[in-house]
Design an enzyme around this catalytic site. Structure first.
Site: not given
Ligand code: PGA
Length: 264
Positions: A9-11, A95, A97, A169, A175, A215
């Protein structure tokens, strides 16, 4: 035997100018038989990553990081699942976020799972508790509620046939450099399968791949994948670093061989 999946996941990182070469480098450094690899760049980089992988390593799949819950309409700035035709074959939904920043609810996320399946995209559905939930001993209750909210109305056989994957997650691990222990991640994967069983998934629950995310690094992946309940990882920060991805996918290759998904 359940599939082994490592999804990147490159965000909100990379540009159309540099994403292709990063994808090519990661693909070249992660060739491991029996491991399903997925790279999820930002929308605007999907075409560049698709093209780079098509010519260098077509076995690496391309995924999006989100879709809208409707198929079309007056939704400025949004991307609908059918628009990803030819660009992606996977999509991350729910997700944390997006739950946090875009206010996505379980009901909306459930509709996104449906839209993904309608469009032939394999959904990676994210669930996970906040730190306070874990400290209060409510982690499994929270994840059970998320699963019921997202998948309560789902056609189970269709979700299975459409390649649904769940990513556990924990929000406090994303992160932060503080990953869940393999033991705790496996306990949550078992709890997810129990919830799905209670929701009527029956025989389908044991066959559903469950990834851990939060992480993940080349250092902690061994502890996480030592757990038979965990079938891979959704990797954020480390997924932008070819060295890290090489280590993570190499360890996933050991799991794939142990499961008979690749020759010894
Ligand atoms: P992280 O992100 O690996 O940077 O913690 C994981 C994710 O958000 O999917």
């Amino acid at each position: 035997m359940r599939e082994v999946v490592i999804a990147a996941n490159w965000k909100m990182h990379t540009t159309p100018g540099d994403a292709g070469s990063l994808a090519r480098t990661i693909a070249a450094r992660t060739r491991e038989a029996g491991v399903t690899r997925v790279i999820c760049p930002p929308f605007v980089c999907l075409a560049a990553v698709r093209d780079a992988l098509a010519e260098s390593d077509p076995e690496v799949a391309v995924g999006a990081q989100n879709i809208h819950h409707e198929v079309a309409g007056a939704y400025t700035g949004e991307v609908a699942a059918p628009m990803l035709d030819g660009l992606a074959t996977w999509v991350i939904v729910g997700h944390s976020e997006r739950r946090r920043d875009a206010g996505e609810t379980d009901a909306v996320i459930g509709r996104k799972v449906d839209r993904a399946l309608d469009a032939g995209l394999r959904p990676i559905l994210c669930v996970g508790e906040q730190l306070a939930d874990r400290e209060d001993g409510r982690a499994t209750d929270i994840v059970d509620k998320q699963l019921r909210g997202c998948l309560g109305e789902a056609d189970l056989a269709r979700a299975r046939d459409g390649g649904l994957v769940i990513a556990y997650e924990p929000v406090w691990a994303i992160g932060t450099g503080r990953n869940a222990t393999g033991f705790d991640a496996a306990a949550m994967a078992d709890a997810i399968r129990s919830s799905l069983d209670a929701m009527g998934w029956g025989d389908l629950a044991p066959s559903l791949p469950i990834l851990y995310g939060g992480s993940v690094s080349s250092t902690n992946i061994a502890e996480i994948l030592a757990e038979p309940s965990i079938d891979g990882a959704l990797v954020g920060g480390a997924s932008l670093k070819p060295d890290e991805m090489a280590g993570i996918v190499a360890r996933a290759g050991i799991t794939a061989r142990a499961r008979g998904l690749a020759p010894d």
